[in-house]
Design an enzyme around this catalytic site. Structure first.
Site, PDB file in Angstrom:
ATOM      1  N   LYS A   1      20.823 -41.724  -0.125  1.00 17.78           N
ATOM      2  CA  LYS A   1      20.791 -42.604   1.036  1.00 17.78           C
ATOM      3  C   LYS A   1      21.955 -43.588   0.972  1.00 17.78           C
ATOM      4  O   LYS A   1      22.430 -43.902  -0.121  1.00 17.78           O
ATOM      5  CB  LYS A   1      19.495 -43.430   1.027  1.00 17.78           C
ATOM      6  CG  LYS A   1      18.252 -42.664   1.420  1.00 17.78           C
ATOM      7  CD  LYS A   1      17.047 -43.580   1.487  1.00 17.78           C
ATOM      8  CE  LYS A   1      15.806 -42.832   1.890  1.00 17.78           C
ATOM      9  NZ  LYS A   1      15.861 -42.298   3.258  1.00 17.78           N
TER      10      LYS A   1
ATOM     11  N   ARG B   1       7.631 -34.616   2.747  1.00 16.75           N
ATOM     12  CA  ARG B   1       6.958 -33.388   3.181  1.00 16.75           C
ATOM     13  C   ARG B   1       6.806 -32.398   2.034  1.00 16.75           C
ATOM     14  O   ARG B   1       5.879 -31.591   2.013  1.00 16.75           O
ATOM     15  CB  ARG B   1       7.725 -32.780   4.362  1.00 16.75           C
ATOM     16  CG  ARG B   1       9.140 -32.407   4.038  1.00 16.75           C
ATOM     17  CD  ARG B   1       9.990 -32.201   5.275  1.00 16.75           C
ATOM     18  NE  ARG B   1      10.467 -33.456   5.856  1.00 16.75           N
ATOM     19  CZ  ARG B   1      11.210 -33.537   6.953  1.00 16.75           C
ATOM     20  NH1 ARG B   1      11.534 -32.441   7.619  1.00 16.75           N
ATOM     21  NH2 ARG B   1      11.616 -34.716   7.407  1.00 16.75           N
TER      22      ARG B   1
HETATM   23  N1  BES Z   1      11.103 -42.304   3.349  1.00 18.99           N
HETATM   24  C1  BES Z   1      11.995 -41.744   4.292  1.00 18.99           C
HETATM   25  C2  BES Z   1      11.640 -42.102   5.724  1.00 18.99           C
HETATM   26  C3  BES Z   1      12.030 -43.482   6.163  1.00 18.99           C
HETATM   27  C4  BES Z   1      13.326 -43.746   6.544  1.00 18.99           C
HETATM   28  C5  BES Z   1      11.089 -44.470   6.268  1.00 18.99           C
HETATM   29  C6  BES Z   1      13.676 -45.009   6.986  1.00 18.99           C
HETATM   30  C7  BES Z   1      11.430 -45.727   6.711  1.00 18.99           C
HETATM   31  C8  BES Z   1      12.724 -46.002   7.073  1.00 18.99           C
HETATM   32  C9  BES Z   1      11.991 -40.226   4.194  1.00 18.99           C
HETATM   33  O1  BES Z   1      11.772 -39.711   2.930  1.00 18.99           O
HETATM   34  C10 BES Z   1      13.338 -39.752   4.616  1.00 18.99           C
HETATM   35  O2  BES Z   1      14.267 -40.062   3.958  1.00 18.99           O
HETATM   36  N2  BES Z   1      13.396 -39.003   5.716  1.00 18.99           N
HETATM   37  C11 BES Z   1      14.612 -38.524   6.235  1.00 18.99           C
HETATM   38  C12 BES Z   1      14.408 -37.104   6.689  1.00 18.99           C
HETATM   39  C13 BES Z   1      15.681 -36.401   7.067  1.00 18.99           C
HETATM   40  C14 BES Z   1      16.530 -36.171   5.848  1.00 18.99           C
HETATM   41  C15 BES Z   1      15.336 -35.094   7.737  1.00 18.99           C
HETATM   42  C16 BES Z   1      15.015 -39.411   7.391  1.00 18.99           C
HETATM   43  O3  BES Z   1      14.137 -39.804   8.169  1.00 18.99           O
HETATM   44  O4  BES Z   1      16.180 -39.737   7.502  1.00 18.99           O
HETATM   45 MN    MN Z   2      13.595 -39.536   1.832  1.00 17.06          MN
END
Ligand code: BES
Ligand code: MN
Ligand code: ZN
Length: 500
Positions: free
Chosen positions: A280, A354
């Site tokens: 991230k 997921r």
């Molecule tokens: N934990 C995150 C989701 C999230 C992102 C929650 C920002 C709160 C704020 C999750 O694990 C994630 O990183 N999801 C990705 C999925 C993508 C790579 C398809 C996302 O939402 O960017």
């Molecule tokens: Mn994630």
């Protein structure tokens, strides 16, 4: 904090602070009927001068109450009397609780509950009161000095009920509200704790503590070895890069005959989400300590069920892992075989929630639940779509979706249903595995839900995406404890529906 009930009128009460509702249109309230003419005119003056208009959420402290036994009055606006509804009343309650929590008052009496509110019975008014008070009184101190404030150690809170009120109903509401409020704060605390404290092992220890509190609960914590034997390679792939070992927490609560199928709640417990190799960006990454909020909320709601001894069977599962990059970490393109037997091409290691839920949900099916609800901070896309007001709700079952929607509305912890249709399934196609773990740029919350749907077979299942609702940013940055109120409401409903 101690809760009491009184049927005394305002003019015969003794307290440090009284919470007195006022209407924006100046219409009289039930409680004010007992006030002296002098005090009534002071309140009228305060409103005429604009110090308080009486809008929902406004408060004003009156420090001189003359001969009244209640030494100070906190006026709390309820809006226009003809517009009074649960939302306005709850807003007034929350504001009053927040304001009085800062005060030194040892004994507070609240008189908001004397008003008739469409959609709120005596039990619910008392429940919301106790719950909101717990919410307002929470302070995070685990890793910092407590702020010095005037708050007394033990505050006494008295609900005023009308002479004809069903006191048992009020009593029940107070009991429920305290259990739910405490459960919510328990979940908040876990969400706020840093990831070097709140690890998978920490979550497992908290779960064991819960189990020790009740003979109705049994705990089973699956370790890496057992998960390997079960073929949970999807879950395990997420923590390959971490030094911390995963835990799959399983708490079973028995409050109904064994033949009654349980409700199953499954929480995402990523104690820190760096994104893994699909790292991230750095900004606000600290907030990803809240990525275990799904797990926190299902553990919290288990605590409430234990306290209330609900006549249901409940299984709570929490999949606890840490998502880190590292020499052994899962790489984009890696393929794993889930416990269900299907293979997954992991195109993005940041879509890890997921992956753990795939195995946790599949495992939960062995309990043959009547309903299975997973709770996860799953997608940024859900936050984009719904902001911080509604949690995303996904289900193929209209009755279950409706149960949850209503529970959300009634508890003030609302959800908004988003699509989960076969149209979106092709997005998860992979040339190298049975499915990929991400879809295209669009409808990310839905494609995540579609992915989960592959692992629940034909179970009566719903998915709650709490990415937007479990956390607040800005000056009140921190965990909200949502959706504990929603889940508690849902289970209270299950208890009455299933026994009917
Ligand atoms: N934990 C995150 C989701 C999230 C992102 C929650 C920002 C709160 C704020 C999750 O694990 C994630 O990183 N999801 C990705 C999925 C993508 C790579 C398809 C996302 O939402 O960017
Ligand atoms: Mn994630
Ligand atoms: Zn995550």
């Amino acid at each position: 904090m101690e809760f009491h009930i009184t049927t005394d009128k305002l003019d015969s009460l003794q307290a440090d602070l009284g919470i007195l509702p006022v209407y924006q249109d100046g219409k009289p309230t039930t409680a004010a009927a007992g006030l002296s003419r002098g005090l009534r005119s002071r309140i009228a003056q305060a409103m005429a001068s604009g110090d308080i208009q009486g809008k929902p959420g406004e408060t004003l402290l009156l420090t001189d109450t003359g001969k009244l036994g209640v030494k100070r009055l906190l006026l709390a606006g309820l809006g226009r009397k003809d517009k009074l509804d649960a939302k306005a009343w709850n807003k007034a309650l929350a504001a009053a609780a927040k304001r009085s929590e800062r005060s030194a008052a040892e004994h507070v009496v609240e008189m908001l509950g004397l008003e008739q509110v469409p959609g709120l019975d005596e039990t619910r008014k008392a429940r919301n009161f106790a719950e909101q008070w717990h919410y307002a009184s929470y302070r995070y101190t685990a890793t910092r000095k407590a702020a010095e404030d005037a708050r007394p150690k033990n505050r006494k809170l008295t609900v005023t009920a009308s002479g004809g009120a069903d006191l048992a109903a009020v009593e029940l509401g107070l009991k429920q509200g305290q259990a739910i409020g405490r459960a919510r704060n328990f979940a908040r605390e876990l969400g706020n704790l840093p990831a070097n404290v709140c690890t998978p092992a920490h979550l497992a220890a908290e779960a064991r503590k819960l189990a020790r509190r009740s003979s109705r609960v049994t705990a089973k914590i699956l370790l890496e070895k057992e998960m390997k034997e079960l073929g949970m390679n999807s879950l395990l792939s997420v923590c390959e890069g971490s030094q911390l070992k995963p835990r799959l927490i399983v708490l079973r609560y028995k409050g109904a005959p064994s033949k009654t199928p349980p409700v199953a709640l499954v929480g995402k417990g990523v104690t820190f989400d760096t994104g893994g190799i699909s790292l991230k960006p750095g900004s606000a990454m600290d907030e990803m300590k809240f990525d275990m909020s799904g797990a926190g909320s299902v553990l919290g709601v288990m605590q409430a069920v234990i306290e209330l001894q609900l006549p249901i069977n409940l299984v709570v599962l929490a999949a606890a892992v840490e998502n880190m990059p590292g020499g052994r970490a899962t790489k984009p393109g890696d393929i794993v075989k889930a416990m269900s037997g299907e293979t997954i091409e992991i195109l993005n290691t940041d879509a890890e929630g997921r992956l753990i839920l795939a195995d946790a949900l599949y495992y939960a099916l062995r309990f043959k639940p009547s309903r299975i609800v997973d709770v996860a901070t799953l997608t940024g896309a859900c936050l984009m779509a719904l902001g911080r007001h509604y949690s995303g709700l996904f289900s193929k079952s209209d009755p279950l979706a409706e149960e949850l929607r209503l529970a959300g509305e009634d508890s003030g912890d609302p959800v908004w249903r988003l699509p989960l249709g076969p149209e979106y399934m092709p997005e998860l196609k992979s040339n190298f595995a049975d499915m990929a773990n991400i879809g295209s740029r669009y409808a990310g919350a839905t494609t995540a839900a579609c992915f989960l749907s592959r692992f629940v077979k034909d179970a009566n299942w719903a998915h709650l995406d709490i990415a937007g609702t479990a956390w607040k940013t800005g000056s009140s940055k921190g965990s909200t404890g949502r959706p504990v109120p929603l889940l508690a409401e849902f289970l209270l409903g299950c208890a009455s529906r299933d026994s009917a």
